[in-house]
Scaffold this active site. Structure first.
Site, PDB file in Angstrom:
ATOM      1  N   HIS A 147       9.098  -2.560  -0.448  1.00 48.67           N
ATOM      2  CA  HIS A 147       7.781  -2.278  -1.031  1.00 48.67           C
ATOM      3  C   HIS A 147       8.028  -0.696  -1.707  1.00 48.67           C
ATOM      4  O   HIS A 147       8.936  -0.045  -1.290  1.00 48.67           O
ATOM      5  CB  HIS A 147       6.817  -1.755   0.383  1.00 48.67           C
ATOM      6  CG  HIS A 147       5.365  -1.382  -0.045  1.00 48.67           C
ATOM      7  ND1 HIS A 147       5.134  -0.258  -0.635  1.00 48.67           N
ATOM      8  CD2 HIS A 147       4.353  -2.230   0.211  1.00 48.67           C
ATOM      9  CE1 HIS A 147       3.725  -0.102  -0.719  1.00 48.67           C
ATOM     10  NE2 HIS A 147       3.385  -1.625  -0.327  1.00 48.67           N
TER      11      HIS A 147
ATOM     12  N   GLU B 241       3.313  -5.955  -7.118  1.00 51.56           N
ATOM     13  CA  GLU B 241       2.569  -4.839  -6.964  1.00 51.56           C
ATOM     14  C   GLU B 241       2.791  -3.678  -7.875  1.00 51.56           C
ATOM     15  O   GLU B 241       3.653  -2.773  -7.678  1.00 51.56           O
ATOM     16  CB  GLU B 241       2.532  -4.387  -5.515  1.00 51.56           C
ATOM     17  CG  GLU B 241       2.376  -5.440  -4.313  1.00 51.56           C
ATOM     18  CD  GLU B 241       2.062  -4.668  -2.938  1.00 51.56           C
ATOM     19  OE1 GLU B 241       1.120  -4.756  -2.644  1.00 51.56           O
ATOM     20  OE2 GLU B 241       2.936  -3.991  -2.631  1.00 51.56           O
TER      21      GLU B 241
HETATM   22  P1  PGA Z   1      -3.665  -1.398  -1.606  1.00 55.22           P
HETATM   23  O1  PGA Z   1      -2.140  -1.597  -0.981  1.00 55.22           O
HETATM   24  O2  PGA Z   1      -4.234  -2.655  -1.093  1.00 55.22           O
HETATM   25  O3  PGA Z   1      -4.234  -0.362  -0.417  1.00 55.22           O
HETATM   26  O4  PGA Z   1      -3.579  -1.024  -2.788  1.00 55.22           O
HETATM   27  C1  PGA Z   1      -1.381  -2.536  -1.394  1.00 55.22           C
HETATM   28  C2  PGA Z   1      -0.123  -2.586  -0.862  1.00 55.22           C
HETATM   29  O5  PGA Z   1       0.585  -1.455  -0.806  1.00 55.22           O
HETATM   30  O6  PGA Z   1       0.524  -3.390  -0.346  1.00 55.22           O
END
Ligand code: PGA
Length: 238
Positions: free
Chosen positions: A94, A163
């Site tokens: 992440h 992401e």
């Molecule tokens: P968010 O986070 O939906 O709060 O933008 C997504 C993530 O970090 O997996």
């Protein structure tokens, strides 16, 4: 359609237990049980949430894992322990770990090897920072992240979450079309893996991603951490 909930460090053990129970009740009383829902609480809440999810269609995931199976690694958690707690999935790489804690591509690669060897399905997170997006170099950046994460792994059973860092927790989500283009980049580098989109997925935009070709689900942070928004998410994608 996969809906993975990343609760980050936002919920305590009791709160995680309570939210998991409420989600199970919602899922049981709706058509949502046909969907793959993965709840990823913090390490401390895995045992409690795992018990709540037992004999339900929902699955348990962890937010991180270490790359050794045992040893003198104070504070780390092994893939085997996660399996023992009932996890089937684990988030790896992440951006909050990469940026804040210095997790490198080499570490991510080792974590993937270890998780897969233990029988876990990793959710590999990739995504570019704002400066890279502004320069238009996101495809190359993400392709490199995927390629280095997968060194030594042939046809791995993983999910990849695209992401973009600038979209996480900011309320500024990527467009479904752009996320789908990045999904193509990822699948070219990783093979035919399911690709999730993550970054400010909310009840009002979730459907747009999940109905876009090439996007197979969502990794949701903020909107997955309250029962009201979780319910609204499920309703939006039903
Ligand atoms: P968010 O986070 O939906 O709060 O933008 C997504 C993530 O970090 O997996």
């Amino acid at each position: 359609m996969i809906l993975a909930a990343n609760w980050k460090m936002n919920l305590g053990v009791g709160e995680s237990d309570k939210l998991a129970r409420a989600i199970v009740r919602t899922v049981k009383s709706s058509r949502a049980h046909e969907r793959s829902i993965i709840l990823c609480p913090s390490f401390s809440a895995l045992d409690r949430v795992g018990r709540v999810l037992r004999n339900t269609p929902l699955t348990l995931g962890a937010q991180d894992v270490f790359f050794e199976s045992s040893g003198a690694y104070t504070g780390e958690v092994s893939p085997g322990e996660l399996v023992e707690l009932g996890c089937r999935f684990v988030i790896v790489g992440h951006s909050e770990r990469r940026v804040l804690l210095g997790e490198t591509d080499a570490m991510v690669n080792k974590k993937l090897h270890a998780a897969i060897a233990a029988g876990l399905t990793p959710i590999l997170c990739v995504g570019e920072p704002l400066a890279v997006r502004r320069a238009g170099h996101q495809a190359l950046y993400v392709q490199k992240q995927v390629t280095s994460a997968l060194v030594g792994l042939r046809r791995p059973r993983i999910l990849v979450a695209y992401e973009p860092i600038w979209a996480i927790g900011t309320g500024r989500a990527d467009t479904p079309a752009s996320a789908a283009a990045m999904s193509r980049v990822i699948r070219k580098a990783a093979g035919n893996v399911p690709v999730l989109y993550g970054g400010s997925v909310k009840p009002d935009n979730a459907r747009a991603y999940l109905t876009t070709r090439g996007i197979h689900g969502a990794l949701v942070g903020g909107a997955s951490q309250k029962i009201e928004t979780f319910r609204a998410l499920l309703a939006a994608v039903a």
